[in-house]
Design a protein around this motif. Structure first.
Motif, PDB file in Angstrom:
ATOM      1  N   ILE A  36       0.839  -1.202   0.000  1.00  0.00           N
ATOM      2  CA  ILE A  36       0.000   0.000   0.000  1.00  0.00           C
ATOM      3  C   ILE A  36       0.876   1.254   0.000  1.00  0.00           C
ATOM      4  O   ILE A  36       0.607   2.221  -0.730  1.00  0.00           O
ATOM      5  CB  ILE A  36      -0.950   0.021   1.216  1.00  0.00           C
ATOM      6  N   LEU A  37       1.942   1.237   0.801  1.00  0.00           N
ATOM      7  CA  LEU A  37       2.852   2.393   0.846  1.00  0.00           C
ATOM      8  C   LEU A  37       3.514   2.637  -0.508  1.00  0.00           C
ATOM      9  O   LEU A  37       3.684   3.790  -0.931  1.00  0.00           O
ATOM     10  CB  LEU A  37       3.915   2.166   1.924  1.00  0.00           C
ATOM     11  N   LYS A  38       3.873   1.559  -1.206  1.00  0.00           N
ATOM     12  CA  LYS A  38       4.482   1.700  -2.529  1.00  0.00           C
ATOM     13  C   LYS A  38       3.492   2.318  -3.515  1.00  0.00           C
ATOM     14  O   LYS A  38       3.863   3.155  -4.337  1.00  0.00           O
ATOM     15  CB  LYS A  38       4.950   0.332  -3.032  1.00  0.00           C
ATOM     16  N   LEU A  39       2.222   1.886  -3.427  1.00  0.00           N
ATOM     17  CA  LEU A  39       1.204   2.450  -4.312  1.00  0.00           C
ATOM     18  C   LEU A  39       1.003   3.935  -4.022  1.00  0.00           C
ATOM     19  O   LEU A  39       0.896   4.749  -4.951  1.00  0.00           O
ATOM     20  CB  LEU A  39      -0.115   1.690  -4.160  1.00  0.00           C
ATOM     21  N   GLU A  40       0.946   4.296  -2.732  1.00  0.00           N
ATOM     22  CA  GLU A  40       0.786   5.707  -2.367  1.00  0.00           C
ATOM     23  C   GLU A  40       1.978   6.522  -2.864  1.00  0.00           C
ATOM     24  O   GLU A  40       1.820   7.659  -3.310  1.00  0.00           O
ATOM     25  CB  GLU A  40       0.648   5.830  -0.849  1.00  0.00           C
ATOM     26  N   GLU A  41       3.168   5.915  -2.809  1.00  0.00           N
ATOM     27  CA  GLU A  41       4.372   6.607  -3.285  1.00  0.00           C
ATOM     28  C   GLU A  41       4.310   6.824  -4.795  1.00  0.00           C
ATOM     29  O   GLU A  41       4.634   7.900  -5.303  1.00  0.00           O
ATOM     30  CB  GLU A  41       5.602   5.780  -2.920  1.00  0.00           C
ATOM     31  N   LEU A  43       1.605   6.974  -6.704  1.00  0.00           N
ATOM     32  CA  LEU A  43       0.539   7.915  -7.050  1.00  0.00           C
ATOM     33  C   LEU A  43       0.774   9.295  -6.450  1.00  0.00           C
ATOM     34  O   LEU A  43       0.106  10.266  -6.827  1.00  0.00           O
ATOM     35  CB  LEU A  43      -0.809   7.365  -6.588  1.00  0.00           C
ATOM     36  N   GLY A  44       1.676   9.364  -5.488  1.00  0.00           N
ATOM     37  CA  GLY A  44       2.001  10.651  -4.893  1.00  0.00           C
ATOM     38  C   GLY A  44       0.916  11.225  -4.012  1.00  0.00           C
ATOM     39  O   GLY A  44       0.774  12.444  -3.894  1.00  0.00           O
ATOM     40  N   THR A  45       0.141  10.348  -3.389  1.00  0.00           N
ATOM     41  CA  THR A  45      -0.937  10.837  -2.527  1.00  0.00           C
ATOM     42  C   THR A  45      -1.287   9.782  -1.490  1.00  0.00           C
ATOM     43  O   THR A  45      -1.056   8.574  -1.692  1.00  0.00           O
ATOM     44  CB  THR A  45      -2.198  11.178  -3.357  1.00  0.00           C
ATOM     45  N   LYS A  46      -1.839  10.205  -0.375  1.00  0.00           N
ATOM     46  CA  LYS A  46      -2.270   9.300   0.678  1.00  0.00           C
ATOM     47  C   LYS A  46      -3.634   8.737   0.322  1.00  0.00           C
ATOM     48  O   LYS A  46      -4.560   9.481  -0.003  1.00  0.00           O
ATOM     49  CB  LYS A  46      -2.337  10.051   2.010  1.00  0.00           C
ATOM     50  N   ASP A  59     -10.264  11.147   0.535  1.00  0.00           N
ATOM     51  CA  ASP A  59     -11.029  11.625  -0.627  1.00  0.00           C
ATOM     52  C   ASP A  59     -10.381  11.169  -1.926  1.00  0.00           C
ATOM     53  O   ASP A  59     -11.057  10.722  -2.857  1.00  0.00           O
ATOM     54  CB  ASP A  59     -11.113  13.158  -0.597  1.00  0.00           C
ATOM     55  N   LYS A  60      -9.038  11.256  -1.989  1.00  0.00           N
ATOM     56  CA  LYS A  60      -8.348  10.789  -3.193  1.00  0.00           C
ATOM     57  C   LYS A  60      -8.325   9.264  -3.256  1.00  0.00           C
ATOM     58  O   LYS A  60      -8.269   8.679  -4.335  1.00  0.00           O
ATOM     59  CB  LYS A  60      -6.925  11.358  -3.234  1.00  0.00           C
ATOM     60  N   GLY A  61      -8.371   8.636  -2.080  1.00  0.00           N
ATOM     61  CA  GLY A  61      -8.453   7.175  -2.047  1.00  0.00           C
ATOM     62  C   GLY A  61      -9.735   6.665  -2.663  1.00  0.00           C
ATOM     63  O   GLY A  61      -9.758   5.613  -3.323  1.00  0.00           O
ATOM     64  N   ILE A  62     -10.829   7.405  -2.463  1.00  0.00           N
ATOM     65  CA  ILE A  62     -12.121   7.028  -3.065  1.00  0.00           C
ATOM     66  C   ILE A  62     -12.018   7.063  -4.582  1.00  0.00           C
ATOM     67  O   ILE A  62     -12.500   6.163  -5.279  1.00  0.00           O
ATOM     68  CB  ILE A  62     -13.235   7.972  -2.567  1.00  0.00           C
ATOM     69  N   ILE A  63     -11.360   8.119  -5.101  1.00  0.00           N
ATOM     70  CA  ILE A  63     -11.173   8.224  -6.553  1.00  0.00           C
ATOM     71  C   ILE A  63     -10.308   7.076  -7.055  1.00  0.00           C
ATOM     72  O   ILE A  63     -10.626   6.414  -8.047  1.00  0.00           O
ATOM     73  CB  ILE A  63     -10.517   9.579  -6.906  1.00  0.00           C
TER      74      ILE A  63
END
Length: 298
Positions: A36-41, A43-46, A59-63
């Motif tokens: 999950i941390l790699k994916l957030e890295e 995409l550049g967002t939490k 909110d960005k996670g929902i998108i």
């Protein structure tokens, strides 16, 4: 990007817990957290808010979840179709609004299986907007929905009608025909199943100077089966798709209550991609579906 990052993210989002998703995926919690941390890295967002109670989408996670889920489903559909191609077998994937898939299409599928016996079929319920999206993205081959599709890239063909009816238990004390304002006198189980039933009810209430809060609502649910079960058990009255309660009306377990000067009706449409003629197998299937559906709906 590794497709597994998106897959694990979707599993965590659905489970609402990294530990639960890790257990279901048969990997360690720390390994899943790293994914999950790699994916957030990347995409550049939490994407997730973590707490002792589990995780919630930002909110960005929902998108991200909306698109990731679509990507995973498309990927899995590709793998399945590749496998079927190896086996020289055609699989037809159909999605329909819940009440249509459950109550209207089984008889159609029986007739189609007799005509195209060498194909295998999947019939799955889904939400209206997701059905359109999945037909456009070739996740499913065709869809059956209420009302015409929004996208201009989809063709449509009317196959029948359905309506939303007010029902009560057979021995429930209520007249067979009532005025709309009389709804406030009865305990009410409210259906909220993406058919905009609540919007229609609210619009009518506003005309007569009332609002949705004036109803004696026990609870609302997006499950027609839940509403039907509550009505059958005598907890109150409720609006339901006619296709979902035909059997209960015929067996006199439920009775239909007419409302003066009020009705909710929907046309049912077969939808498919505009470029369908490029696929001869699917084109022939759809043409037969059009021919048989109007007279074979359950």
């Amino acid at each position: 990007m590794n497709i597994e990052y998106l897959d694990y993210f979707c599993k965590v989002a659905i489970a609402g817990s990294i530990s639960k998703a890790a257990k279901e995926s048969h990997i360690s919690q720390s390994a899943l957290s790293q994914q999950i941390l790699k994916l957030e890295e990347i995409l550049g967002t939490k994407l997730l808010e973590r707490s002792n109670k589990g995780v919630e989408l930002t909110d960005k996670g929902i998108i991200a979840f909306k698109y990731a889920d679509n990507i995973i489903r498309t990927y899995n559909a590709m793998l399945k179709e590749l496998k079927l191609a190896d086996e020289n077998e055609r699989n037809i994937k159909i999605e329909a609004c819940w009440s249509i898939a459950t109550y209207s299409l089984p008889c159609v599928m029986y007739e189609i299986k007799n005509q195209f016996g060498n194909y295998s079929y999947e019939l799955n319920p889904n939400e209206l907007d997701l059905i359109e999206q999945n037909v456009l993205n070739n996740i499913c081959d065709i869809g059956v929905i209420y009302n015409k599709p929004k996208s201009l890239n989809l063709s449509y063909y009317k196959i029948g009608k359905d309506k939303i009816v007010l029902v009560a238990p057979k021995n429930y004390e209520i007249e067979d025909e009532i005025d709309f304002e009389e709804l406030v006198k009865h305990p009410f189980i409210l259906l909220n199943d993406k058919l905009h039933v609540i919007d229609s009810i609210n619009e009518k209430l506003n005309i007569i100077g009332l609002k949705i809060e004036d109803l004696n609502i026990l609870y609302n649910s997006d499950s027609a089966e839940s509403v039907k079960s509550s009505v059958l058990n005598g907890f109150g009255i409720g609006f339901l798709p006619y296709t979902s309660i035909k059997k209960e009306l015929y067996n006199e377990q439920l009775k239909e209550i007419n409302i003066r000067d009020y009705s909710i009706e929907y046309d049912m449409y077969l939808i498919y991609n505009n470029n369908i003629k490029g696929n001869e197998v699917l084109y022939n299937f759809i043409e037969y579906f059009k021919k048989i559906a109007k007279k074979s709906l359950c």
